[in-house]
Design an enzyme around this catalytic site. Structure first.
Site, PDB file in Angstrom:
ATOM      1  N   GLY A 164       0.840  -1.196   0.000  1.00 21.39           N
ATOM      2  CA  GLY A 164       0.000   0.000   0.000  1.00 21.39           C
ATOM      3  C   GLY A 164       0.869   1.238   0.000  1.00 21.39           C
ATOM      4  O   GLY A 164       2.088   1.164   0.236  1.00 21.39           O
ATOM      5  N   GLN A 190       2.781  10.137   1.783  1.00 20.83           N
ATOM      6  CA  GLN A 190       4.100   9.484   1.846  1.00 20.83           C
ATOM      7  C   GLN A 190       4.997   9.914   0.680  1.00 20.83           C
ATOM      8  O   GLN A 190       6.206   9.728   0.728  1.00 20.83           O
ATOM      9  CB  GLN A 190       3.959   7.957   1.854  1.00 20.83           C
ATOM     10  CG  GLN A 190       3.327   7.420   3.137  1.00 20.83           C
ATOM     11  CD  GLN A 190       3.199   5.911   3.117  1.00 20.83           C
ATOM     12  OE1 GLN A 190       2.249   5.380   2.551  1.00 20.83           O
ATOM     13  NE2 GLN A 190       4.142   5.229   3.718  1.00 20.83           N
ATOM     14  N   CYS A 208       5.833  -0.073   7.652  1.00 22.79           N
ATOM     15  CA  CYS A 208       5.471   1.143   6.922  1.00 22.79           C
ATOM     16  C   CYS A 208       6.666   1.551   6.076  1.00 22.79           C
ATOM     17  O   CYS A 208       7.798   1.541   6.567  1.00 22.79           O
ATOM     18  CB  CYS A 208       5.110   2.252   7.907  1.00 22.79           C
ATOM     19  SG  CYS A 208       4.609   3.792   7.104  1.00 22.79           S
ATOM     20  N   LEU A 209       6.399   1.908   4.824  1.00 24.16           N
ATOM     21  CA  LEU A 209       7.503   2.290   3.939  1.00 24.16           C
ATOM     22  C   LEU A 209       8.146   3.606   4.388  1.00 24.16           C
ATOM     23  O   LEU A 209       9.275   3.893   4.010  1.00 24.16           O
ATOM     24  CB  LEU A 209       7.012   2.391   2.487  1.00 24.16           C
ATOM     25  CG  LEU A 209       6.509   1.058   1.900  1.00 24.16           C
ATOM     26  CD1 LEU A 209       5.903   1.268   0.516  1.00 24.16           C
ATOM     27  CD2 LEU A 209       7.627   0.014   1.838  1.00 24.16           C
ATOM     28  N   HIS A 269      -4.662   1.089   7.496  1.00 22.06           N
ATOM     29  CA  HIS A 269      -3.338   1.700   7.657  1.00 22.06           C
ATOM     30  C   HIS A 269      -3.197   2.894   6.704  1.00 22.06           C
ATOM     31  O   HIS A 269      -2.710   3.959   7.093  1.00 22.06           O
ATOM     32  CB  HIS A 269      -2.271   0.619   7.380  1.00 22.06           C
ATOM     33  CG  HIS A 269      -0.857   1.072   7.377  1.00 22.06           C
ATOM     34  ND1 HIS A 269       0.084   0.622   8.274  1.00 22.06           N
ATOM     35  CD2 HIS A 269      -0.177   1.931   6.554  1.00 22.06           C
ATOM     36  CE1 HIS A 269       1.266   1.158   8.024  1.00 22.06           C
ATOM     37  NE2 HIS A 269       1.129   1.970   6.968  1.00 22.06           N
ATOM     38  N   GLU A 270      -3.640   2.701   5.446  1.00 22.60           N
ATOM     39  CA  GLU A 270      -3.486   3.773   4.443  1.00 22.60           C
ATOM     40  C   GLU A 270      -4.416   4.948   4.738  1.00 22.60           C
ATOM     41  O   GLU A 270      -4.019   6.109   4.590  1.00 22.60           O
ATOM     42  CB  GLU A 270      -3.726   3.231   3.023  1.00 22.60           C
ATOM     43  CG  GLU A 270      -2.808   2.105   2.583  1.00 22.60           C
ATOM     44  CD  GLU A 270      -1.329   2.377   2.815  1.00 22.60           C
ATOM     45  OE1 GLU A 270      -0.925   3.557   2.804  1.00 22.60           O
ATOM     46  OE2 GLU A 270      -0.573   1.409   3.029  1.00 22.60           O
ATOM     47  N   HIS A 274      -2.981   7.166   7.263  1.00 27.17           N
ATOM     48  CA  HIS A 274      -1.990   8.113   6.713  1.00 27.17           C
ATOM     49  C   HIS A 274      -2.672   9.411   6.286  1.00 27.17           C
ATOM     50  O   HIS A 274      -2.118  10.500   6.452  1.00 27.17           O
ATOM     51  CB  HIS A 274      -1.290   7.503   5.489  1.00 27.17           C
ATOM     52  CG  HIS A 274      -0.068   6.681   5.797  1.00 27.17           C
ATOM     53  ND1 HIS A 274       1.040   7.186   6.441  1.00 27.17           N
ATOM     54  CD2 HIS A 274       0.230   5.386   5.508  1.00 27.17           C
ATOM     55  CE1 HIS A 274       1.973   6.238   6.547  1.00 27.17           C
ATOM     56  NE2 HIS A 274       1.500   5.125   5.995  1.00 27.17           N
TER      57      HIS A 274
HETATM   58  O1  K1U Z   1       1.724   2.446   3.928  1.00 28.99           O
HETATM   59  C1  K1U Z   1       2.795   1.900   3.821  1.00 28.99           C
HETATM   60  O2  K1U Z   1       3.787   2.402   4.321  1.00 28.99           O
HETATM   61  C2  K1U Z   1       2.923   0.590   3.097  1.00 28.99           C
HETATM   62  C3  K1U Z   1       2.917  -0.595   4.034  1.00 28.99           C
HETATM   63  C4  K1U Z   1       1.476  -1.082   4.168  1.00 28.99           C
HETATM   64  C5  K1U Z   1       1.157  -2.033   5.263  1.00 28.99           C
HETATM   65  C6  K1U Z   1       1.986  -3.044   5.658  1.00 28.99           C
HETATM   66  C7  K1U Z   1       1.625  -3.917   6.657  1.00 28.99           C
HETATM   67  C8  K1U Z   1       0.418  -3.783   7.269  1.00 28.99           C
HETATM   68  C9  K1U Z   1      -0.400  -2.759   6.898  1.00 28.99           C
HETATM   69  C10 K1U Z   1      -0.049  -1.893   5.877  1.00 28.99           C
HETATM   70  C11 K1U Z   1       3.809  -1.677   3.433  1.00 28.99           C
HETATM   71  O3  K1U Z   1       3.572  -2.138   2.372  1.00 28.99           O
HETATM   72  S1  K1U Z   1       5.182  -2.196   4.352  1.00 28.99           S
HETATM   73  C12 K1U Z   1       5.877  -3.513   3.364  1.00 28.99           C
HETATM   74  C13 K1U Z   1       5.116  -4.782   3.429  1.00 28.99           C
HETATM   75  O4  K1U Z   1       4.288  -4.952   4.301  1.00 28.99           O
HETATM   76  C14 K1U Z   1       5.345  -5.858   2.439  1.00 28.99           C
HETATM   77  C15 K1U Z   1       6.341  -5.775   1.514  1.00 28.99           C
HETATM   78  C16 K1U Z   1       6.529  -6.805   0.609  1.00 28.99           C
HETATM   79  C17 K1U Z   1       5.742  -7.912   0.633  1.00 28.99           C
HETATM   80  C18 K1U Z   1       4.746  -8.020   1.580  1.00 28.99           C
HETATM   81  C19 K1U Z   1       4.551  -6.993   2.480  1.00 28.99           C
HETATM   82 ZN    ZN Z   2       2.535   3.326   6.146  1.00 30.39          ZN
END
Ligand code: K1U
Ligand code: ZN
Length: 172
Positions: free
Chosen positions: A45, A50, A94-95, A136-137, A140
């Site tokens: 997401g 972001q 979270c990225l 989560h999004e 944000h």
């Molecule tokens: O919003 C963001 O920063 C993105 C975030 C979203 C998220 C992750 C986990 C739970 C809720 C929301 C991410 O994508 S972090 C990376 C991640 O979870 C992932 C990366 C590669 C493969 C699978 C998952």
């Molecule tokens: Zn996030």
């Protein structure tokens, strides 16, 4: 075009974002850039703040199975209409807070309304990882990070680590 992802702490990640008034080619391009940025990261997401844009736009694709067709989803002005009483705990990342994780409890199912990439009104129910990610999004867009769901001490520890990481990256 891939965009740079802001890192916490950054004042832009704490702002409440403005609703999108009219869909334009510029906004559609932003959504496409966000999907490219999310897949490249990789992530499941991404929210407009972001990438430094304070508008109510999120993208997500929580299909994780090898070989399964991707489901790129663009949501303008997403709104939670209803949530389940049943909750789910997920170890979120979270990225904007790389390499830090924490258990967050959220409703297990949510009903969401949004405007899609073509400007059509949509409503759908989400569960599992999709429900966690869409909440989560949307957080944000309201200036809230997953660490705001954690205990203050854990949140402070993660923020200190992030300040250090940003200082090191700025020096490199
Ligand atoms: O919003 C963001 O920063 C993105 C975030 C979203 C998220 C992750 C986990 C739970 C809720 C929301 C991410 O994508 S972090 C990376 C991640 O979870 C992932 C990366 C590669 C493969 C699978 C998952
Ligand atoms: Zn996030």
């Amino acid at each position: 075009m891939k965009r740079d992802i802001l890192l916490h702490p950054d004042p832009r990640l704490k702002k409440v974002c403005a609703p999108v008034a009219d869909l334009s080619d510029e906004l559609r391009r932003l959504a496409d850039d966000m999907l490219e940025t999310m897949y490249d990261a990789p992530g499941i997401g991404l929210a407009a703040p972001q990438v430094g844009v304070l508008s109510r736009l999120i993208v997500l694709d929580c299909v994780k199975e090898e070989g399964a067709a991707p489901r790129p989803t663009v949501m303008f002005n997403p709104e939670v209409l209803a949530v389940s009483e049943k909750t789910n705990v997920y170890e979120e990342g979270c990225l904007s807070i790389p390499e830090q994780f924490g258990e967050v409890t959220r409703p297990a199912e949510v009903e969401v309304a949004w405007i899609d990439r073509e400007g059509r009104a949509q409503t759908a129910g989400f569960d599992g990882l999709w429900a966690t990610c869409v909440q989560h999004e949307i957080d944000h867009l309201n200036g809230k990070l997953f660490i705001d769901h954690l205990k203050p001490l854990r949140r402070q520890m993660i923020t200190r680590k992030m300040v250090k990481l940003k200082r090191e990256r700025a020096r490199a």
